[in-house]
Design a protein around this motif. Structure first.
Motif, short mmCIF file in Angstrom:
data_model
loop_
_atom_site.label_atom_id
_atom_site.label_comp_id
_atom_site.label_asym_id
_atom_site.label_seq_id
_atom_site.Cartn_x
_atom_site.Cartn_y
_atom_site.Cartn_z
N THR A 112 1.18 -1.19 0.09
CA THR A 112 -0.25 0.06 -0.24
C THR A 112 0.81 1.27 0.27
O THR A 112 0.49 2.42 0.35
CB THR A 112 -1.08 0.08 1.89
OG1 THR A 112 -0.41 -0.43 2.24
CG2 THR A 112 -2.19 -1.64 1.15
N GLN A 148 -2.93 -7.86 4.19
CA GLN A 148 -1.73 -7.27 2.69
C GLN A 148 -0.54 -8.34 3.11
O GLN A 148 -0.12 -8.92 1.52
CB GLN A 148 -0.77 -6.38 3.66
CG GLN A 148 0.70 -6.97 3.82
CD GLN A 148 1.25 -4.46 3.97
OE1 GLN A 148 2.06 -5.32 4.59
NE2 GLN A 148 1.40 -4.71 3.12
N PHE A 193 -8.59 1.34 -7.48
CA PHE A 193 -7.20 -0.52 -8.12
C PHE A 193 -7.93 -0.66 -9.39
O PHE A 193 -8.24 -0.31 -10.06
CB PHE A 193 -8.63 -1.34 -7.26
CG PHE A 193 -8.14 -2.74 -7.83
CD1 PHE A 193 -7.04 -3.40 -7.01
CD2 PHE A 193 -9.03 -3.54 -8.82
CE1 PHE A 193 -6.63 -4.71 -7.59
CE2 PHE A 193 -8.54 -4.81 -8.96
CZ PHE A 193 -7.16 -5.42 -8.54
N ALA A 206 -4.31 2.66 -0.39
CA ALA A 206 -5.53 2.21 0.03
C ALA A 206 -6.48 3.41 0.42
O ALA A 206 -5.57 5.00 0.39
CB ALA A 206 -5.16 1.38 1.43
N SER A 221 2.14 2.67 -6.62
CA SER A 221 0.71 1.93 -8.08
C SER A 221 1.58 1.25 -9.45
O SER A 221 2.59 1.69 -9.43
CB SER A 221 -0.23 2.66 -8.62
OG SER A 221 0.43 3.37 -9.51
N VAL A 275 -1.17 -0.89 -4.56
CA VAL A 275 -1.53 0.52 -4.78
C VAL A 275 -2.29 0.99 -3.04
O VAL A 275 -2.44 0.69 -2.46
CB VAL A 275 -2.77 -0.63 -5.01
CG1 VAL A 275 -3.86 -1.54 -4.35
CG2 VAL A 275 -4.90 -0.43 -5.36
N LEU A 329 -10.01 -0.15 -1.73
CA LEU A 329 -9.32 0.96 -2.80
C LEU A 329 -9.25 1.46 -3.99
O LEU A 329 -9.95 0.99 -5.21
CB LEU A 329 -8.35 -1.04 -3.64
CG LEU A 329 -7.33 -1.81 -2.73
CD1 LEU A 329 -7.65 -2.92 -3.20
CD2 LEU A 329 -6.42 -0.76 -1.17
#
Length: 831
Positions: free
Chosen positions: A68, A201, A232, A147, A124, A145, A229
């Motif tokens: 994250t 995670q 996402f 959060a 990302s 990604v 997310l």
């Protein structure tokens, strides 16, 4: 808190769904068979623990990570196993498809016994991590990604045990939006506040909103993916590697979806009509529906095919959401389910061939797919009035399957499943004479799209189920049963059957990812072969004993061949069926004929032993190479009508005298029928009385036996208009032929006359619709003593109306001249 083991098992069952068929009743998803590949068994003789060539399978220890933030690290280890399931310590190389997103640092030892270190290098993106040992490789996806703000991210080290579903979730049967479950934190880990979002995670699929806190136990509720997310996105095309089948597979207590409401993305359950019984047979987990009894698996051989063809494709962004699972799994098999008791209903048995995890972070897999299990199954269904019925199914089935959807933004189904392969069925049934047996058996390959968390079994569910295979179905009855009841016609057929269908859980899955998935259902049936059918004819519906009768059977040309067997016909039989007044009947063999390769037309002659009638009919059967112990009725029984005479014969005798220009006619007639015996007749006439010196002497027709003869005299002057006195004797035989007959005729004419005297005579046969067929005798003499003879001559008369015509004519004479003429004809009609 933790629940008991029994409660945990019940939870697994209620939250699972593994059935594959399109029928409305739920089936059992089952595992076992083939071993689970675990344990520390010693290596095989000659195996070297550090030899990469001994590696037969790779598997991950832990799971692909969900990062994250940039800089986060995660340990990931690959495990190598040999054919006996022993863990090997062998050299391994590592690679990241996007080192700028996630970098991988191999262990210093460079071997499989130590984990590699993964480090997020970006905020990302995604990277495919590949571990290679010798010629084998294994891939997983690391995802970076962001959060949602304020989200609490938990590692595996911070969580104690696995997530546990709440009682309410257990009652609902699966995890969906709003469902709750508990997560226990390790001692010392601060519990987040109620209302916080939590995201796992590591290898434990944890995602939701905290709705209650009790010490270190968090109660989480499922929330949509977009809330956890919000940014996402992921694009993947990954090969999948099947691991060993799970030693225990969840029972499929879910209910099949019927339809999705328009725009709702929801499906409605179908209520199960019959109770189910679960049991296991030789590693297969089975479900019996209805009054189905137990079965045993006399033969259980299988070889897995095509598990290396499985792939997972995902293209997920704000603009498009596509998920596709595909492959060509299959199995070579010989299975022989045998009914231990008589039953009516259905038995469905399933075996998982391999567990196929989707190598993405488990928390993400909770939303976009966690697994792609595949397996083999078989069904036995029907009404079996006797036990010990066995159906051997030997062959191979492979499927080309795609499960998934494509939303851009409107969602369409990508589901399809196409089977290939072949199967040879062999049915073993005990002898029976009055019962009717209905049976179908199917061997199929199944594949599911599985959502939920692979490492938290209580959270798994099947969203889409597909299955395809070869189905053999037969209705079987004895020859007597088939002949007695036209509705009990016997046949068999082989077909490809395929279906893909959503489960009730699909609507909940769609809601979790914010989609509206309506109809994702697909099904097809392709006929491959069947038992032959035929046209069944008889050349005459009415006959007498000793008549020649012929039966013609014409098999459908596209049904005489069967997959794998080729030409499938052994022979045909025809039976005479006699029905008594009390309804009982007897089958008597009329004739049979063995089949030659490729033959489709059969002719069976019969010398009738009885007269036809409404209580007499005929049935035909074919015996095939497949299920050669049984015969299958062809068409409906042929009925007969009451026997009629072969011919109806009418004899008429006519004499016509022309005197002074006026005709005088005398006629006589008689009729009789001709059955099995020949009819023999002779046309005759005897001398009659004279009309006087001024007239001709005319002989009268007065008897049936003898000769048509007479003394013909001319004692008056010839009449100018007629050239003399004319006398005409005629015998007409009208014959109505119902069945082919033979007419045999012989005749002779004798004439004795003086000068200037003429006489004519003729014997001929004509057909009512076709004119003259034959002139058998034609002659006469003038002023001479003469004779003309013919025969015997035989003529074959097919059904129709005929006339046998014989006449004697005195043409003219001079005064004072006298003479005589005699014409005789014999005829014989033979049926």
């Amino acid at each position: 808190m933790h629940l008991s083991h029994q409660f945990f098992v019940r939870l697994r069952r209620l939250l699972g769904a593994g059935a594959l068929t399109l029928v409305t009743l739920a089936l059992v998803a089952c595992g076992g068979g083939g071993g689970d590949g675990g344990g520390d068994t010693p290596p095989a003789s000659g195996a070297t623990p550090d030899d990469p060539a001994a590696v037969t399978r790779l598997q991950w220890v832990g799971a692909a990570p969900l990062f994250t933030a940039s800089g986060q690290q995660h340990a990931l280890q690959v495990q190598a196993l040999d054919a006996q399931g022993r863990v090997l310590n062998v050299p391994v190389s590592w690679q990241s498809s996007a080192p700028g997103v996630v970098n991988v640092a191999p262990p210093a030892s460079g071997r499989t016994g130590v984990a590699a270190t993964l480090t997020a290098q970006s905020t990302s993106g995604s990277a495919v991590l590949t571990a290679t040992v010798g010629s084998r490789s294994l891939s997983a996806v690391a995802l970076v990604v962001a959060a949602a703000p304020g989200t609490v991210v938990l590692s595996d080290a911070q969580v104690s045990g696995e997530p546990v579903a709440s009682a309410a979730t257990l009652a609902a049967g699966r995890l969906k939006l709003g469902s709750t479950y508990t997560v226990t934190l390790q001692a010392g880990v601060a519990a987040p506040a109620v209302g916080s979002l939590v995201l796992g995670q590591g290898s434990k699929a944890i995602a939701g909103e905290v709705v209650a806190v009790n010490g270190q136990v968090l109660t989480l509720a499922m929330v949509p993916l977009k809330r956890l997310l919000p940014h996402f996105q992921l694009k993947l095309d990954l090969p999948l590697q099947a691991g060993p089948p799970r030693t225990k597979v969840k029972a499929s207590h879910h209910q099949r979806a019927l339809a999705a409401g328009a725009g709702e993305g929801r499906v409605q359950p179908q209520v199960r009509a019959q109770a189910e019984t679960e049991f296991s047979v030789a590693g297969f987990a089975c479900t019996a529906e209805g009054a189905a009894g137990g079965i045993e698996l006399a033969k259980n051989e299988r070889q897995v095919l095509g598990l290396d063809t499985l792939r997972y494709q995902l293209d997920w962004s704000e603009q498009r959401q596509t998920l596709r699972l595909m492959g060509q799994p299959g199995v070579a098999f010989e299975l022989e389910p045998t009914a231990k008791i008589a039953f009516t209903g259905k038995v469905d048995c399933k075996l998982e061939l391999g567990e196929v995890p989707i190598p993405i972070p488990p928390t993400v897999g909770l939303f976009v797919g966690a697994g792609f299990p595949v397996g083999v199954g078989f069904t036995l269904e029907g009404a079996l009035p006797v036990n010990a019925v066995a159906l051997n199914l030997k062959g191979q089935v492979q499927v080309d399957v795609v499960l998934g959807f494509d939303c851009k933004p409107e969602c369409v189904s990508l589901n399809r499943i196409t089977p290939t392969g072949s199967v040879t069925p062999t049915l073993t049934a005990p002898e029976f004479t009055a019962n009717r047996l209905e049976l179908s058996g199917q061997v199929y390959v199944w594949a599911n799209f599985e959502g939920g968390a692979r490492f938290a079994s209580t959270l798994q569910f099947d969203a889409i189920e597909g299955q395809a295979g070869l189905k053999f179905a037969t209705t079987l009855a004895s020859e007597h049963t088939q002949a007695k009841d036209a509705a009990s016609g016997t046949d068999y057929k082989l077909s490809f059957e395929a279906s893909v269908a959503p489960t009730e859980a699909l609507g909940d899955f769609a809601a979790q990812v914010g989609l509206v998935l309506d109809q994702l259902k697909f099904e097809t049936s392709v006929p491959l072969g069947r038992s032959p059918t035929a046209g069944f004819q008889i050349d005459k519906r009415s006959f007498k004993a000793l008549d020649d009768v012929s039966f013609q059977l014409n098999l459908a040309t596209d049904e005489v061949n069967f997959p794998l067997l080729g030409y499938n016909v052994q022979g045909v039989r025809v039976y005479r069926k006699t029905t008594a007044n009390d309804g009982s009947y007897v089958l008597t063999l009329v004739g049979e004929q063995a089949a030659s390769p490729g033959q489709t037309q059969f002719t069976i002659p019969w010398l009738a032993t009885v007269d036809s009638g409404p209580t007499i009919s005929f049935v035909a059967f074919v015996q095939t190479k497949l299920l050669s112990g049984q015969r299958w009725q062809l068409g409906v029984p042929l009925q007969t009508t009451a026997a009629t005479p072969a011919a109806q014969v009418t004899q008429r005798y006519v004499e016509i005298e022309t005197q002074s220009g006026f005709p005088v006619v005398k006629q006589r007639q008689e009729s009789q029928g001709l059955d099995a015996a020949p009819l023999v007749k002779t046309i005759t006439a005897t001398r009659g009385d004279s009309f006087g010196a001024a007239a001709s002497t005319v002989d009268q027709v007065s008897a049936l036996e003898g000769s048509l003869a007479g003394r013909i005299e001319c004692s008056t002057p010839a009449e100018p208009t007629a050239g003399g006195v004319k006398t005409y004797y005629s015998a007409l035989v009208d014959i109505t032929v119902e069945r082919e007959t033979t007419l045999t005729v012989d005749a002779d004419l004798r004439v004795a006359v003086g000068a200037n005297y003429a006489v004519g005579a003729e014997v001929r046969v004509t057909a009512h619709a076709g004119g003259r067929i034959a002139t058998l005798l034609s002659g006469g003499a003038q002023g001479l003593s003469s004779s003309v003879a013919v025969g015997p001559t035989a003529l074959v008369l097919p059904p129709g109306v005929y006339r046998l015509d014989m006449y004697l004519l005195r043409g003219f004479c001079n005064p004072g001249v006298s003479g005589s003429a005699a014409l005789r004809m014999n005829y014989r009609i033979t049926p």
